[in-house]
Design an enzyme around this catalytic site. Structure first.
Site, PDB file in Angstrom:
ATOM      1  N   LYS A 184      28.426 -11.369  28.669  1.00 12.81           N
ATOM      2  CA  LYS A 184      28.572 -12.041  27.379  1.00 12.81           C
ATOM      3  C   LYS A 184      29.922 -12.743  27.218  1.00 12.81           C
ATOM      4  O   LYS A 184      30.064 -13.668  26.431  1.00 12.81           O
ATOM      5  CB  LYS A 184      28.376 -11.051  26.224  1.00 12.81           C
ATOM      6  N   SER A 234      23.606  -6.829  34.365  1.00  9.92           N
ATOM      7  CA  SER A 234      24.173  -7.600  33.257  1.00  9.92           C
ATOM      8  C   SER A 234      25.361  -6.936  32.569  1.00  9.92           C
ATOM      9  O   SER A 234      26.178  -7.619  31.961  1.00  9.92           O
ATOM     10  CB  SER A 234      23.087  -7.904  32.230  1.00  9.92           C
TER      11      SER A 234
HETATM   12  C1  LIG Z   1      22.948  -9.265  25.808  1.00 12.01           C
HETATM   13  C2  LIG Z   1      22.582  -8.461  26.981  1.00 12.01           C
HETATM   14  C3  LIG Z   1      21.346  -8.641  27.641  1.00 12.01           C
HETATM   15  C4  LIG Z   1      20.303  -9.613  27.167  1.00 12.01           C
HETATM   16  O1  LIG Z   1      20.790 -10.946  27.193  1.00 12.01           O
HETATM   17  P1  LIG Z   1      20.072 -12.103  26.397  1.00 12.01           P
HETATM   18  O2  LIG Z   1      20.871 -13.312  26.674  1.00 12.01           O
HETATM   19  O3  LIG Z   1      20.064 -11.723  24.940  1.00 12.01           O
HETATM   20  O4  LIG Z   1      18.677 -12.191  26.915  1.00 12.01           O
HETATM   21  C5  LIG Z   1      21.101  -7.882  28.776  1.00 12.01           C
HETATM   22  N1  LIG Z   1      21.991  -6.984  29.232  1.00 12.01           N
HETATM   23  C6  LIG Z   1      23.189  -6.787  28.632  1.00 12.01           C
HETATM   24  C7  LIG Z   1      24.128  -5.786  29.209  1.00 12.01           C
HETATM   25  C8  LIG Z   1      23.531  -7.524  27.485  1.00 12.01           C
HETATM   26  O5  LIG Z   1      24.714  -7.330  26.901  1.00 12.01           O
END
Ligand SMILES: *Cc1c(COP(=O)(O)O)cnc(C)c1O
Length: 321
Positions: free
Chosen positions: A49, A299
């Protein structure tokens, strides 16, 4: 959008971490395939993010920067906006639910953000945010439904593919679809043959339903442990990109998500939050066939101690043979 991703990548150069790509020989032997993990759990603030937040806030006009920005989020987006605000000297106001985990509240406040709490049982966060916006000239930074945010998130795959070159498939988790849409645009432009899959929890399968039917479905407050994907629906800007560039969507059970978190902990010595473990969960369950050379985006890694303890104590390291 691909051009925007390339400029975002230049903008983030030297500011975001170039996160490492890790492999596990246990996993490669088990699957007789090559699995490559792009580790955004090691990104600044512990999740991808940071990329979208920096790419959007850094492009605001001087006037907008001087007036400050607003975000509503209980999770990683809040920390990312607060951190970028501190870096760029932009005042940040973050609207968070009063039941947000103490650790995330503390981190967000630690970056100097002005945190406004609301009661999620009686108040709607969009309305709280709208009230705050009235009379003030704060700029709203949305968590996913914004071109500059999508472009920032797309730099994960852009960087990943430039490092590892050819992939047969690329897996990304999906909440509101900022990461998945950016991933798909970057991947298809760099190598159209790579299959791109979005992975969701079964309990939060709104994007899968939307993808299959071609029309946005909504699931408010899905009770999945993968809190980063609890977003009710994909965005009006992310959905068309997902429909155009993503090959398919898959869902995984809560049990598989927890198993993947345990694998990262016991076998790869990595702290990965449940949302970050969706790609591996899809491989462990066979929702995605582990064949050839597969890229998996981890992510994020923001998980609190009690949740990690609960996940670790509901399984054993020997479950992976
Ligand atoms: C925000 C987030 C997601 C999902 O991302 P989107 O762009 O909303 O689809 C997945 N994993 C983590 C760790 C996140 O912070």
């Amino acid at each position: 959008m691909f051009e925007r991703i390339k400029s975002a990548s230049q903008r983030l150069d030297g500011i975001a971490h170039k996160t490492p790509v890790f492999t596990s020989s246990t996993l490669n032997q088990k699957f007789n395939a090559e699995i490559l993990f792009k580790c955004e759990n090691f990104q600044r603030v512990g999740a991808f993010k940071f990329r979208g937040a920096y790419n959007s806030i850094s492009q605001l006009s001087d006037e907008q920067k001087a007036s400050g920005v607003l975000a509503y989020s209980s999770g990683n987006h809040a920390q990312a906006v607060a951190c970028v605000g501190k870096l760029l000297g932009v005042a940040t106001t973050i609207v968070m639910p009063s039941d947000a985990p103490e650790i995330k509240l503390a981190a967000t406040k630690g970056y100097g953000a002005d945190v406004i709490q609301y009661d999620p049982d009686t108040q709607v966060r969009e309305e709280v945010a709208a009230e705050l916006l009235e009379g003030k000239s704060l700029t709203l930074i949305p968590p996913f439904d914004h071109e500059d945010v999508i472009a920032g998130q797309g730099t994960v795959a852009y960087e990943f593919i430039n490092e590892v070159s050819r992939l047969d498939a690329l897996l990304a988790p999906c909440g509101g679809g900022g990461l998945l849409s950016g991933t798909a645009v970057a991947s298809k432009n760099l190598n159209p043959k790579t299959k791109v899959y979005g992975i969701e929890p079964e309990l939060a399968d709104d994007a899968t339903l939307s993808f299959k039917t071609g029309k946005i479905h909504s699931k408010p407050n899905p009770p999945t442990i993968a809190d980063g994907t609890r977003t009710a629906r994909v965005g009006d800007k992310t959905f068309p990109l997902i429909c155009e560039y993503v090959d398919d969507m898959r869902t995984v059970s809560e049990e598989a998500i927890e198993q993947a978190v345990r694998f990262f902990f016991y076998r790869m010595k990595m702290v990965v939050e449940p949302s970050g473990a969706l790609g591996l969960a899809a491989l462990l369950t066979g929702a995605i066939k582990p064949e050839g050379r597969i890229g998996v985006i981890i992510s994020g890694g923001n998980i609190d101690g009690p949740t990690m303890t609960q996940i670790l104590s509901s399984g054993h390291f020997s479950e992976f043979g």
